[in-house]
Design a protein around this motif. Structure first.
Motif, PDB file in Angstrom:
ATOM      1  N   LEU A 156       0.832  -1.204   0.000  1.00  7.92           N
ATOM      2  CA  LEU A 156       0.000   0.000   0.000  1.00  7.92           C
ATOM      3  C   LEU A 156       0.866   1.254   0.000  1.00  7.92           C
ATOM      4  O   LEU A 156       0.556   2.225  -0.685  1.00  7.92           O
ATOM      5  CB  LEU A 156      -0.927   0.018   1.224  1.00  7.92           C
ATOM      6  N   GLU A 157       1.946   1.220   0.749  1.00  5.52           N
ATOM      7  CA  GLU A 157       2.829   2.388   0.823  1.00  5.52           C
ATOM      8  C   GLU A 157       3.452   2.719  -0.527  1.00  5.52           C
ATOM      9  O   GLU A 157       3.764   3.865  -0.800  1.00  5.52           O
ATOM     10  CB  GLU A 157       3.948   2.143   1.838  1.00  5.52           C
ATOM     11  N   ASN A 158       3.617   1.713  -1.366  1.00  5.63           N
ATOM     12  CA  ASN A 158       4.308   1.904  -2.645  1.00  5.63           C
ATOM     13  C   ASN A 158       3.381   1.937  -3.859  1.00  5.63           C
ATOM     14  O   ASN A 158       3.846   2.094  -4.979  1.00  5.63           O
ATOM     15  CB  ASN A 158       5.359   0.806  -2.831  1.00  5.63           C
ATOM     16  N   ASN A 159       2.091   1.748  -3.647  1.00 12.39           N
ATOM     17  CA  ASN A 159       1.131   1.718  -4.750  1.00 12.39           C
ATOM     18  C   ASN A 159      -0.119   2.495  -4.358  1.00 12.39           C
ATOM     19  O   ASN A 159      -0.485   2.543  -3.192  1.00 12.39           O
ATOM     20  CB  ASN A 159       0.754   0.270  -5.088  1.00 12.39           C
ATOM     21  N   THR A 160      -0.752   3.060  -5.326  1.00 13.01           N
ATOM     22  CA  THR A 160      -1.912   3.896  -5.035  1.00 13.01           C
ATOM     23  C   THR A 160      -3.227   3.226  -5.417  1.00 13.01           C
ATOM     24  O   THR A 160      -3.265   2.395  -6.320  1.00 13.01           O
ATOM     25  CB  THR A 160      -1.783   5.256  -5.748  1.00 13.01           C
ATOM     26  N   CYS A 161      -4.268   3.567  -4.717  1.00 12.86           N
ATOM     27  CA  CYS A 161      -5.642   3.161  -5.028  1.00 12.86           C
ATOM     28  C   CYS A 161      -6.415   4.477  -5.076  1.00 12.86           C
ATOM     29  O   CYS A 161      -6.918   4.934  -4.063  1.00 12.86           O
ATOM     30  CB  CYS A 161      -6.217   2.261  -3.952  1.00 12.86           C
ATOM     31  N   SER A 162      -6.483   5.104  -6.237  1.00  9.08           N
ATOM     32  CA  SER A 162      -6.986   6.481  -6.278  1.00  9.08           C
ATOM     33  C   SER A 162      -8.384   6.656  -6.865  1.00  9.08           C
ATOM     34  O   SER A 162      -8.868   7.764  -6.950  1.00  9.08           O
ATOM     35  CB  SER A 162      -6.000   7.364  -7.051  1.00  9.08           C
ATOM     36  N   HIS A 163      -9.038   5.574  -7.269  1.00  9.00           N
ATOM     37  CA  HIS A 163     -10.364   5.712  -7.878  1.00  9.00           C
ATOM     38  C   HIS A 163     -11.432   5.005  -7.047  1.00  9.00           C
ATOM     39  O   HIS A 163     -12.418   4.510  -7.581  1.00  9.00           O
ATOM     40  CB  HIS A 163     -10.341   5.164  -9.305  1.00  9.00           C
ATOM     41  N   ILE A 164     -11.243   4.977  -5.753  1.00  8.18           N
ATOM     42  CA  ILE A 164     -12.126   4.220  -4.873  1.00  8.18           C
ATOM     43  C   ILE A 164     -13.535   4.798  -4.841  1.00  8.18           C
ATOM     44  O   ILE A 164     -14.515   4.062  -4.903  1.00  8.18           O
ATOM     45  CB  ILE A 164     -11.537   4.141  -3.448  1.00  8.18           C
ATOM     46  N   ILE A 165     -13.659   6.122  -4.764  1.00  8.93           N
ATOM     47  CA  ILE A 165     -14.988   6.727  -4.691  1.00  8.93           C
ATOM     48  C   ILE A 165     -15.761   6.446  -5.973  1.00  8.93           C
ATOM     49  O   ILE A 165     -16.947   6.084  -5.922  1.00  8.93           O
ATOM     50  CB  ILE A 165     -14.896   8.236  -4.379  1.00  8.93           C
ATOM     51  N   ASP A 166     -15.111   6.555  -7.126  1.00  6.54           N
ATOM     52  CA  ASP A 166     -15.778   6.223  -8.389  1.00  6.54           C
ATOM     53  C   ASP A 166     -16.234   4.765  -8.394  1.00  6.54           C
ATOM     54  O   ASP A 166     -17.350   4.444  -8.794  1.00  6.54           O
ATOM     55  CB  ASP A 166     -14.842   6.458  -9.580  1.00  6.54           C
ATOM     56  N   TYR A 167     -15.352   3.876  -7.948  1.00  5.77           N
ATOM     57  CA  TYR A 167     -15.680   2.453  -7.886  1.00  5.77           C
ATOM     58  C   TYR A 167     -16.878   2.227  -6.969  1.00  5.77           C
ATOM     59  O   TYR A 167     -17.820   1.505  -7.303  1.00  5.77           O
ATOM     60  CB  TYR A 167     -14.471   1.655  -7.389  1.00  5.77           C
ATOM     61  N   SER A 168     -16.846   2.862  -5.810  1.00  6.46           N
ATOM     62  CA  SER A 168     -17.929   2.735  -4.836  1.00  6.46           C
ATOM     63  C   SER A 168     -19.254   3.217  -5.419  1.00  6.46           C
ATOM     64  O   SER A 168     -20.285   2.563  -5.265  1.00  6.46           O
ATOM     65  CB  SER A 168     -17.578   3.533  -3.572  1.00  6.46           C
ATOM     66  N   ASN A 169     -19.226   4.341  -6.113  1.00 12.77           N
ATOM     67  CA  ASN A 169     -20.453   4.872  -6.713  1.00 12.77           C
ATOM     68  C   ASN A 169     -21.000   3.947  -7.797  1.00 12.77           C
ATOM     69  O   ASN A 169     -22.213   3.808  -7.951  1.00 12.77           O
ATOM     70  CB  ASN A 169     -20.211   6.270  -7.294  1.00 12.77           C
ATOM     71  N   ARG A 170     -20.105   3.308  -8.552  1.00 10.87           N
ATOM     72  CA  ARG A 170     -20.543   2.396  -9.614  1.00 10.87           C
ATOM     73  C   ARG A 170     -21.116   1.091  -9.060  1.00 10.87           C
ATOM     74  O   ARG A 170     -21.957   0.469  -9.692  1.00 10.87           O
ATOM     75  CB  ARG A 170     -19.379   2.062 -10.547  1.00 10.87           C
ATOM     76  N   HIS A 171     -20.656   0.668  -7.885  1.00 10.91           N
ATOM     77  CA  HIS A 171     -21.067  -0.641  -7.373  1.00 10.91           C
ATOM     78  C   HIS A 171     -21.991  -0.602  -6.162  1.00 10.91           C
ATOM     79  O   HIS A 171     -22.744  -1.543  -5.941  1.00 10.91           O
ATOM     80  CB  HIS A 171     -19.825  -1.475  -7.030  1.00 10.91           C
ATOM     81  N   TYR A 172     -21.913   0.452  -5.360  1.00 12.26           N
ATOM     82  CA  TYR A 172     -22.640   0.437  -4.086  1.00 12.26           C
ATOM     83  C   TYR A 172     -23.550   1.639  -3.850  1.00 12.26           C
ATOM     84  O   TYR A 172     -24.070   1.807  -2.762  1.00 12.26           O
ATOM     85  CB  TYR A 172     -21.641   0.335  -2.922  1.00 12.26           C
ATOM     86  N   SER A 173     -23.755   2.477  -4.849  1.00 13.19           N
ATOM     87  CA  SER A 173     -24.607   3.654  -4.662  1.00 13.19           C
ATOM     88  C   SER A 173     -26.069   3.225  -4.485  1.00 13.19           C
ATOM     89  O   SER A 173     -26.455   2.092  -4.811  1.00 13.19           O
ATOM     90  CB  SER A 173     -24.489   4.598  -5.862  1.00 13.19           C
ATOM     91  N   GLU A 174     -26.904   4.146  -4.005  1.00 10.70           N
ATOM     92  CA  GLU A 174     -28.327   3.867  -3.852  1.00 10.70           C
ATOM     93  C   GLU A 174     -28.924   3.458  -5.194  1.00 10.70           C
ATOM     94  O   GLU A 174     -29.730   2.530  -5.277  1.00 10.70           O
ATOM     95  CB  GLU A 174     -29.051   5.102  -3.322  1.00 10.70           C
ATOM     96  N   HIS A 175     -28.536   4.158  -6.250  1.00 11.86           N
ATOM     97  CA  HIS A 175     -29.061   3.881  -7.585  1.00 11.86           C
ATOM     98  C   HIS A 175     -28.699   2.464  -8.036  1.00 11.86           C
ATOM     99  O   HIS A 175     -29.553   1.730  -8.561  1.00 11.86           O
ATOM    100  CB  HIS A 175     -28.515   4.916  -8.584  1.00 11.86           C
ATOM    101  N   GLU A 176     -27.438   2.071  -7.832  1.00 10.62           N
ATOM    102  CA  GLU A 176     -27.008   0.728  -8.219  1.00 10.62           C
ATOM    103  C   GLU A 176     -27.735  -0.340  -7.415  1.00 10.62           C
ATOM    104  O   GLU A 176     -28.145  -1.367  -7.950  1.00 10.62           O
ATOM    105  CB  GLU A 176     -25.498   0.571  -8.065  1.00 10.62           C
ATOM    106  N   ASN A 177     -27.894  -0.093  -6.113  1.00  9.25           N
ATOM    107  CA  ASN A 177     -28.605  -1.062  -5.277  1.00  9.25           C
ATOM    108  C   ASN A 177     -30.066  -1.176  -5.685  1.00  9.25           C
ATOM    109  O   ASN A 177     -30.643  -2.264  -5.692  1.00  9.25           O
ATOM    110  CB  ASN A 177     -28.486  -0.695  -3.794  1.00  9.25           C
ATOM    111  N   TYR A 178     -30.675  -0.050  -6.051  1.00  6.86           N
ATOM    112  CA  TYR A 178     -32.058  -0.053  -6.516  1.00  6.86           C
ATOM    113  C   TYR A 178     -32.191  -0.895  -7.789  1.00  6.86           C
ATOM    114  O   TYR A 178     -33.087  -1.724  -7.915  1.00  6.86           O
ATOM    115  CB  TYR A 178     -32.537   1.387  -6.768  1.00  6.86           C
ATOM    116  N   LYS A 179     -31.263  -0.701  -8.742  1.00  5.75           N
ATOM    117  CA  LYS A 179     -31.294  -1.473  -9.990  1.00  5.75           C
ATOM    118  C   LYS A 179     -31.174  -2.975  -9.710  1.00  5.75           C
ATOM    119  O   LYS A 179     -31.885  -3.784 -10.302  1.00  5.75           O
ATOM    120  CB  LYS A 179     -30.163  -1.028 -10.923  1.00  5.75           C
TER     121      LYS A 179
END
Length: 196
Positions: A156-179
Motif C-alpha cells: 500500500l505504501e508503494n502503490n496507489t488506489c486512487s479511484h475508490i470513490i468512483d468504484y464505490s459509486n458504480r457498485h454500491y450507490s443507492e441507484h445501483e442497489n435499486y437497480k
C-alpha cells in the motif's frame, strides 16, 4: 511523493496512519495485527505508519499490555470512538485494516471507507476478501499470517488506489442497489409466472 490518495476534501494529504475500528477480540484478528505491527516497527524502524485502534472488547487489556511490553511507539489505542469520529479518522487515514479471522456478513466499515476514498487492507476470507478489488480498492492478505499483513501494508505504501470513490459509486450507490433490487424482483416475478 505519497502513494496514497488525497483526503476527500482535496486540501491535504492523508496522514501516515492505518485504522483498525472494531471489537477487540480474537475473531477480529487484533492479536495477529499487533504481532504484525511489532514486526513492522522492528523492520521499518521510524518509517512505520501509525496504527490507530478504535474500539473495545474482551481483548482490550491484553492489547494494552502487549503494546506496553513491546514498547510499540507507532500504536495508539483510542478506546471507544463515536461512529462520526471514526469516519473522520478513516477519511484522514491511508487505509482501513480488517484482519478478521471469521466469515463476516457484510462489513459496513468497508463501504464507509470506500465512500471517503480510503483503501481497505483485509483478510482474504469470506465477504471481507470478496469486497476488496485488488489494487483498485485495497489489498488482501492471509489473515492469520503476520508476514502477509506486513506485505500488504508495504505494498500500500508503494502503490496507489486512487479511484475508490468512483468504484464505490458504480457498485454500491443507492441507484445501483435499486437497480439490483428491481432485477431480483423481476426475476422472482418471472419465475413465479412459470408455475401459475
Amino acid at each position: 511523493e505519497d502513494a496514497f490518495p488525497e483526503a476527500p476534501d482535496g486540501k491535504h494529504k492523508r496522514k501516515k496512519q492505518i485504522l483498525f475500528a472494531g471489537r477487540m477480540e480474537k475473531l477480529k484478528g487484533i492479536d495477529i495485527l499487533l504481532q504484525a505491527w511489532k514486526q513492522i516497527e522492528t523492520t521499518w524502524d521510524t518509517d512505520a505508519p501509525k496504527l490507530l485502534i478504535c474500539g473495545n472488547g474482551p481483548m482490550e487489556e491484553w492489547c494494552r499490555q502487549f503494546v506496553r511490553e513491546n514498547n510499540l511507539k507507532s500504536v495508539e489505542m483510542l478506546g471507544y470512538v463515536s461512529n462520526e469520529k471514526v469516519k473522520k479518522i478513516m477519511a484522514e487515514s491511508m487505509a482501513l485494516i480488517l484482519p478478521t479471522q471469521c466469515y463476516e456478513g457484510f462489513p459496513m466499515t468497508i463501504l464507509e471507507a470506500y465512500s471517503v476514498g480510503t483503501p481497505v487492507l483485509g483478510s482474504d476470507i469470506g465477504n471481507v476478501g470478496s469486497l476488496i478489488e485488488e489494487g483498485i480498492t485495497g489489498y488482501r492478505f492471509n489473515g492469520d499470517d503476520m508476514i502477509s499483513i506486513m506485505q500488504a501494508v508495504e505494498y500500500l505504501e508503494n502503490n496507489t488506489c486512487s479511484h475508490i470513490i468512483d468504484y464505490s459509486n458504480r457498485h454500491y450507490s443507492e441507484h445501483e442497489n435499486y437497480k439490483k433490487l428491481i432485477c431480483i424482483y423481476e426475476k422472482i416475478n418471472q419465475d413465479a409466472g412459470k408455475f401459475l
